[in-house]
Design a protein around this motif. Structure first.
Motif, PDB file in Angstrom:
ATOM      1  N   GLN A 112       0.863  -1.180   0.000  1.00 40.90           N
ATOM      2  CA  GLN A 112       0.000   0.000   0.000  1.00 40.90           C
ATOM      3  C   GLN A 112       0.898   1.227   0.000  1.00 40.90           C
ATOM      4  O   GLN A 112       1.814   1.321   0.819  1.00 40.90           O
ATOM      5  CB  GLN A 112      -0.902   0.010   1.224  1.00 40.90           C
ATOM      6  N   MET A 113       0.622   2.153  -0.925  1.00 39.27           N
ATOM      7  CA  MET A 113       1.454   3.349  -1.026  1.00 39.27           C
ATOM      8  C   MET A 113       0.569   4.587  -1.116  1.00 39.27           C
ATOM      9  O   MET A 113      -0.410   4.608  -1.859  1.00 39.27           O
ATOM     10  CB  MET A 113       2.345   3.279  -2.267  1.00 39.27           C
ATOM     11  N   TRP A 114       0.951   5.574  -0.349  1.00 37.42           N
ATOM     12  CA  TRP A 114       0.387   6.897  -0.476  1.00 37.42           C
ATOM     13  C   TRP A 114       1.478   7.731  -1.119  1.00 37.42           C
ATOM     14  O   TRP A 114       2.593   7.819  -0.610  1.00 37.42           O
ATOM     15  CB  TRP A 114      -0.034   7.458   0.890  1.00 37.42           C
ATOM     16  N   ASN A 115       1.164   8.336  -2.260  1.00 33.91           N
ATOM     17  CA  ASN A 115       2.146   8.943  -3.130  1.00 33.91           C
ATOM     18  C   ASN A 115       1.682  10.359  -3.445  1.00 33.91           C
ATOM     19  O   ASN A 115       0.696  10.530  -4.165  1.00 33.91           O
ATOM     20  CB  ASN A 115       2.253   8.086  -4.400  1.00 33.91           C
ATOM     21  N   ASN A 116       2.359  11.357  -2.920  1.00 38.63           N
ATOM     22  CA  ASN A 116       1.909  12.733  -3.080  1.00 38.63           C
ATOM     23  C   ASN A 116       2.988  13.599  -3.701  1.00 38.63           C
ATOM     24  O   ASN A 116       4.114  13.652  -3.186  1.00 38.63           O
ATOM     25  CB  ASN A 116       1.512  13.304  -1.700  1.00 38.63           C
ATOM     26  N   GLU A 117       2.642  14.264  -4.781  1.00 41.30           N
ATOM     27  CA  GLU A 117       3.592  15.164  -5.424  1.00 41.30           C
ATOM     28  C   GLU A 117       3.809  16.389  -4.537  1.00 41.30           C
ATOM     29  O   GLU A 117       2.868  16.926  -3.959  1.00 41.30           O
ATOM     30  CB  GLU A 117       3.069  15.602  -6.795  1.00 41.30           C
ATOM     31  N   ILE A 118       5.092  16.781  -4.429  1.00 42.46           N
ATOM     32  CA  ILE A 118       5.392  17.963  -3.614  1.00 42.46           C
ATOM     33  C   ILE A 118       6.018  19.047  -4.465  1.00 42.46           C
ATOM     34  O   ILE A 118       6.391  18.838  -5.582  1.00 42.46           O
ATOM     35  CB  ILE A 118       6.301  17.639  -2.419  1.00 42.46           C
TER      36      ILE A 118
END
Length: 118
Positions: A112-118
Motif C-alpha cells: 500500500q502506497m500513499w504517493n503525493n507530489e510535492i
C-alpha cells in the motif's frame, strides 16, 4: 518477525525491479496473488501479473533519470512502514508512505502506497 535486513533486501530488490522493469525482477518481489494499492491515484493491481503490467506501463516515468531515498519507520511482525522520496527528472518530486507485508519467503503479499507530489 521481519528484521531490518529483510526490509533492506526487499527495498533493494524493489529499486532494481523499478529500474529494469523486467518481469522476472518484479515477480521476484511479489507473491502470485499479491495486491498493490496506491493512493490518491486509485491504483489497484491484484495479482503479480497485473503488478508487472502496471510497472511496465509506468517504465516511461524513469526517462531522464530518477532517485529514491527512504527511511524505515516501523516493523510490526510481517509488515514494515517506510517513508520515501522519489525524484523524477521528467515528473517531479513525490513523497511516499509505504506499508508492505511480506510472507515467510520475503515476497510481498500486500503493498500500500500513499504517493503525493510535492
Amino acid at each position: 518477525m521481519l528484521e531490518k535486513a529483510d526490509v533492506e533486501t526487499w527495498v533493494a530488490g524493489y529499486l532494481t525491479a523499478w529500474t529494469t522493469c523486467a518481469p522476472a525482477d518484479i515477480a521476484a518481489l511479489f507473491t502470485v496473488d499479491a495486491e498493490q494499492h496506491e493512493r490518491p491515484y486509485e491504483t489497484d493491481w491484484i495479482g503479480c501479473e497485473a503488478i508487472i503490467a502496471g510497472w511496465q506501463f509506468r517504465a516511461k516515468w524513469q526517462e531522464g533519470g530518477w532517485t529514491f531515498t527512504w527511511e524505515l519507520l516501523k516493523i510490526a511482525g510481517d509488515t514494515f512502514v517506510l517513508s520515501g522520496t522519489g525524484v523524477y527528472t521528467e515528473l517531479g518530486t513525490f513523497d511516499n508512505l509505504w506499508v508492505v507485508t511480506l510472507d515467510d519467503d520475503g515476497k510481498c503479499t500486500s503493498f500500500q502506497m500513499w504517493n503525493n507530489e510535492i
